[in-house]
Design an enzyme around this catalytic site. Structure first.
Site, PDB file in Angstrom:
ATOM      1  N   HIS A  61       0.740  -1.127  -0.110  1.00  0.00           N
ATOM      2  CA  HIS A  61       0.189  -0.034  -0.106  1.00  0.00           C
ATOM      3  C   HIS A  61       0.811   1.237   0.013  1.00  0.00           C
ATOM      4  O   HIS A  61       0.991   1.665   1.112  1.00  0.00           O
ATOM      5  CB  HIS A  61      -0.933   0.174   1.315  1.00  0.00           C
ATOM      6  N   PHE A  64       2.885   6.846  -4.919  1.00  0.00           N
ATOM      7  CA  PHE A  64       3.973   7.238  -5.812  1.00  0.00           C
ATOM      8  C   PHE A  64       3.335   8.512  -6.575  1.00  0.00           C
ATOM      9  O   PHE A  64       4.237   9.068  -7.275  1.00  0.00           O
ATOM     10  CB  PHE A  64       4.799   6.254  -6.507  1.00  0.00           C
ATOM     11  N   ARG A  65       2.104   9.112  -6.436  1.00  0.00           N
ATOM     12  CA  ARG A  65       1.643  10.005  -7.195  1.00  0.00           C
ATOM     13  C   ARG A  65       2.015  10.038  -8.705  1.00  0.00           C
ATOM     14  O   ARG A  65       2.120  11.174  -9.233  1.00  0.00           O
ATOM     15  CB  ARG A  65       2.042  11.243  -6.405  1.00  0.00           C
ATOM     16  N   HIS A 179     -10.661   0.331   1.079  1.00  0.00           N
ATOM     17  CA  HIS A 179     -10.582   1.479   2.117  1.00  0.00           C
ATOM     18  C   HIS A 179     -12.017   1.571   2.468  1.00  0.00           C
ATOM     19  O   HIS A 179     -12.950   1.880   1.961  1.00  0.00           O
ATOM     20  CB  HIS A 179     -10.252   2.788   1.535  1.00  0.00           C
ATOM     21  N   ASN A 279      -6.344   9.475   7.099  1.00  0.00           N
ATOM     22  CA  ASN A 279      -7.444   8.756   6.867  1.00  0.00           C
ATOM     23  C   ASN A 279      -7.156   7.242   6.701  1.00  0.00           C
ATOM     24  O   ASN A 279      -6.622   6.834   5.744  1.00  0.00           O
ATOM     25  CB  ASN A 279      -8.235   9.022   5.702  1.00  0.00           C
ATOM     26  N   ASP A 306       1.074   2.912   3.756  1.00  0.00           N
ATOM     27  CA  ASP A 306       0.251   3.761   3.329  1.00  0.00           C
ATOM     28  C   ASP A 306       1.177   4.949   3.000  1.00  0.00           C
ATOM     29  O   ASP A 306       0.478   6.175   3.154  1.00  0.00           O
ATOM     30  CB  ASP A 306      -0.885   3.729   4.323  1.00  0.00           C
TER      31      ASP A 306
END
Length: 422
Positions: A61, A64-65, A179, A279, A306
Site C-alpha cells: 500500500h 507514488f503519485r 478502504h 485517513n 500507506d
C-alpha cells in the site's frame, strides 16, 4: 557474483535463525547458503557482520503519485525511498491522475520502474474514475500486471456494486483491496471524532464506526461471494474484532495495519497537527493495543506503510484544509522495531513475517525465501542501531517521526547481485 558474509539469516519461510553466508550467482539467483562460504575468484563480498539477512519487505500500500502529482513523488523517488526502507516490492494504489483504470497506466509504471532495484507494481481501479458507478475491465487490468484492484481512499458505498465487484473478482481469482469508511459517518476526515485534537483544530472528526460498519458489510458480502478481500489500514478495536469473527466464519479476508497506527494515538495529533492527519485517523490507546494484539494473533496479516507524500505547502495549511496522509517507507522498520520488538510484543522473526512473508503470500509473490534457486530479493537489517530520521530519499517529508529517537534500521537491500545501501 556476490557473497554476503558474516550475517545471520532470519527467514520465516524456512524458520532459519542462524549465522550464515549467502552466495549469489551472476544471474542474481542464490547459489548456496552455509555457515561459512569462501568467495569464488572475482566475487564481490559484502560484510554483513552484526546484521540479519532476510527476505526483502513487501509493502502492499503506497502512493507514488505518478502519473499526475509528481511534485509530491514519482516512481523513481518512491522506489529510492522504498529501497532505503528495506523494501523489495511495493504496490502503488490506483488513485493516480488520471485514474489507473486502464492497462496503459500499469504499463507506464512498469516501464518507468524497470531499472529500479525495487519491484514496483501498479494496482488497478475497481471502478472507472474511482466514481463508484461502473466497474473497470478487471481482466484487462490483471493481464497488464495489476496485483489487485482497489478504489483506495474512496469507499464503495453501493452494496450492490460492491457485491458485483466481488462476484467478478471471485470468478477471476483477483484480490480486492478496500478502504473502509462510510462517508456519512465521517463529518470531517483526518482526526478521531470527539478527540481533544478535533476540538483543538475546530473539526468534528471521523467516527470509528465509519470503518467498522463497512467492514461488517463487506465480510458478509465476502462470505456470500467467496471473494478474496483485503481491508486496508485497519484502525479500530471494533474492526479487529469483526475481522477476527469473519475469519472464524470462513471468509477469505485479510487485513493490513500501518506503523503509525501501531505507534501513535489521537493524543499525538495535538503535538504534530497536520503531520499526523490521516485517513483513517489515529484513534485511542485501546484501539492501538487492539491493533497490536490483532497483529500478534494473526487477525491482521501484514504491516503496510500507506506511504502518502504531500508537499510542505499543502501540509502547512490549516488542519481542515490540509490533505491527509504521511510518508512512511523509510521509517517503517525503525518504528516497528521500536514499538513492537523492543517492547517485547513481537520477535524479530514475527516482524519479518508481517512485513515480508505474509504480504508476499497474499499478493501471490512467490520464491521469496532465502533459499538456493530463488532470485535474491533481500534486506539487511540492524536491529539495535540508534536511528533519528532528519532527511529522506522521498521528495516529501510529511511524517511525525522526524527527529524521534528510534531503534533499528535497514542497512541495504540486495536485488540479484546489486546492493543498494539504505
Amino acid at each position: 557474483m556476490l557473497l554476503i558474509q558474516n550475517g545471520r539469516v532470519l527467514d520465516p519461510y524456512t524458520g532459519t535463525d542462524a549465522p550464515g553466508d549467502v552466495l549469489i550467482g551472476e544471474d542474481g539467483v542464490i547459489e548456496a547458503l552455509a555457515p561459512r562460504l569462501a568467495a569464488p575468484a572475482g566475487c564481490a563480498v559484502y560484510d554483513a557482520a552484526g546484521l540479519t539477512v532476510s527476505p526483502g519487505f513487501v509493502d502492499g500500500h503506497v502512493h507514488f503519485r505518478d502519473p499526475g502529482q509528481t511534485a509530491k513523488e514519482d516512481v523513481l523517488t518512491g522506489a529510492a525511498a522504498a529501497a532505503a526502507g528495506g523494501y523489495a516490492t511495493v504496490i502503488c494504489m490506483a488513485n493516480t491522475l488520471p485514474t489507473c483504470d486502464t492497462p496503459e497506466i500499469i504499463r507506464y509504471v512498469a516501464d518507468k520502474a524497470k531499472d529500479c532495484p525495487v519491484q514496483v507494481l501498479q494496482a488497478g481501479a475497481v471502478t472507472r474514475g474511482l466514481k463508484g458507478q461502473e466497474l473497470t475491465d478487471f481482466g484487462a487490468l490483471l493481464a497488464a500486471g495489476a496485483p489487485c484492484l482497489t478504489d483506495d481512499g474512496i469507499n464503495l458505498t453501493s452494496a450492490g456494486l460492491c457485491r458485483a465487484a466481488m462476484e467478478r473478482a471471485a470468478a477471476l481469482g483477483a484480490l480486492l483491496s478496500f478502504h473502509e469508511e462510510e462517508p456519512s459517518l465521517v463529518p470531517s476526515p483526518g482526526v478521531n471524532f470527539g478527540s481533544a485534537a478535533a476540538e483543538k483544530f475546530g473539526v468534528p472528526g471521523a467516527r470509528a464506526c465509519a470503518e467498522s460498519a463497512m467492514i461488517a458489510r463487506d465480510i458478509a458480502l465476502a462470505l456470500d461471494t467467496g471473494a478474496r478481500v483485503l481491508f486496508q489500514h485497519v484502525s479500530s478495536a471494533q474492526s479487529v474484532a469483526l475481522i477476527r469473527a469473519g475469519k472464524a466464519l470462513g471468509a477469505q479476508i485479510y487485513a493490513e495495519v500501518t506503523p503509525h497506527h501501531l505507534a501513535l494515538t489521537e493524543e499525538d495529533v495535538l503535538d504534530h497537527g497536520t503531520l499526523a492527519r490521516m485517513n483513517p485517523p489515529l484513534r485511542q490507546e485501546t484501539d492501538r493495543q487492539a491493533l497490536i494484539a490483532g497483529l500478534c494473533d494473526g487477525t491482521i496479516d501484514m504491516i503496510v506503510t500507506d506511504h502518502a507524500p504531500h508537499t510542505a505547502e499543502e501540509k502547512a495549511r490549516e488542519f481542515a484544509k490540509a490533505p491527509s496522509g504521511i510518508t512512511g517507507l523509510e521509517t517503517a522498520f525503525s518504528v516497528c522495531c521500536t514499538y513492537l520488538v523492543q517492547t517485547g510484543r513481537m520477535t524479530p522473526m514475527q516482524l519479518i513475517e508481517k512485513m515480508s512473508m505474509n504480504p508476499a503470500k497474499v499478493y501471490g509473490l512467490t520464491d521469496r525465501a532465502v533459499r538456493a534457486g530463488n532470485y535474491a530479493r533481500l534486506v539487511l537489517l540492524d536491529w539495535t542501531a540508534n536511528k533519528v530520521y532528519q532527511s529522506y530519499r522521498s521528495k516529501s517529508s510529511n511524517t511525525p517521526f522526524t527527529g524521534a529517537a528510534l531503534t533499528g534500521a535497514p542497512r541495504a537491500i540486495v536485488t540479484g547481485c546489486r546492493v543498494t545501501e539504505a
